[in-house]
Design an enzyme around this catalytic site. Sequence first.
Site, mmCIF file in Angstrom:
data_model
loop_
_atom_site.group_PDB
_atom_site.id
_atom_site.type_symbol
_atom_site.label_atom_id
_atom_site.label_comp_id
_atom_site.label_asym_id
_atom_site.label_seq_id
_atom_site.Cartn_x
_atom_site.Cartn_y
_atom_site.Cartn_z
ATOM 1 N N LYS A 10 0.949 -1.270 -0.002
ATOM 2 C CA LYS A 10 0.097 0.018 0.053
ATOM 3 C C LYS A 10 0.681 1.465 -0.167
ATOM 4 C CE LYS A 10 0.897 1.292 4.487
ATOM 5 N NZ LYS A 10 1.079 2.632 4.848
ATOM 6 N N GLY A 99 6.982 1.092 5.622
ATOM 7 C CA GLY A 99 5.876 1.754 5.356
ATOM 8 C C GLY A 99 5.136 1.563 4.346
ATOM 9 N N GLY A 102 3.283 -4.328 4.409
ATOM 10 C CA GLY A 102 3.359 -5.788 3.980
ATOM 11 C C GLY A 102 2.956 -6.652 4.838
ATOM 12 N N ASP A 137 -4.125 -0.919 9.434
ATOM 13 C CA ASP A 137 -3.804 -1.102 8.082
ATOM 14 C C ASP A 137 -4.472 -2.074 7.481
ATOM 15 O OD1 ASP A 137 -2.397 1.338 7.796
ATOM 16 O OD2 ASP A 137 -0.466 0.340 7.451
#
Length: 283
Positions: A10, A99, A102, A137
Amino acid sequence: MEITEKAPAKLNLFLDTPFNHPDGLPEWNMIMTSVDLADYVKIESIPGKMGIKVRTNTGFLPNDSRNLAYQAARILQEKYHVRAKVIIEIRKHIPVAAGLGGGSSDAAAVLRGLNKLWNLELSLEVLAKIGLEIDSDVPFCVYSRTAHVLGKGEKVIPLKKLPPMWVVIAKPKLSVSTPYILSKIEHKELQHSNIESILDAIEREDYTDICRYMGNVLEQVTGKEHPEVLKIKNRIKQYGADAAQMSGTGPTVFGVASKSSRAKHIVNSLKGFCHEVYLVRIL
């Protein structure tokens, strides 16, 4: 029974955190998207046995309960009382502690995969809610599409598909601890941006304005701790990117370009200066 799920990295096109909640967790206001740099997660379920085993092709990841993919399997086992041994094999391509989400994407892949293997028939909305128990996330990574993310990560609002663009991802040879960076935030001292401008640009599919209004408030924090991050950002801009910024808490920096020739020039220019460089597309 086994299945393989793709776990895309992302990027944060926009990131702000206006305050912390009473429990210490940040309030997020983000625009996130997924790219075609991805891990591949093979999940095997053996009925009648118990246990969770994680294997990876890197020595940089834990293979026990500290691993987010492990946590995803354990939560589904416990919530839905599934008696099965789960074997998870992660082929890592996304840099670790970069960042790029993963670990969260691997966890989301396990949630999607076990949902299919165990015929749980859970909606993505339910899987995203479960994912929030693992990491902020994970709900976004369950969907893996461009979205406006709010709250503690639980509010994922789908957005229009982004205009075509090339993305150059550059990771320096350092790792950044997300909890450490978050602990260093002084919300009142940060220069906060307005997300409405980039939301409007995405709605209009205006590539130029998307680039103009990108931003990551945490650059002010990570850049102070690791000046190399800002040096890479400046180099990417100098080499011709239409916009460049840090993703997440860093240290990875990405630049965007409308033409592949310019993106390839940026990649070639960064080689020898940056530890890892990738040329990818938005999904």
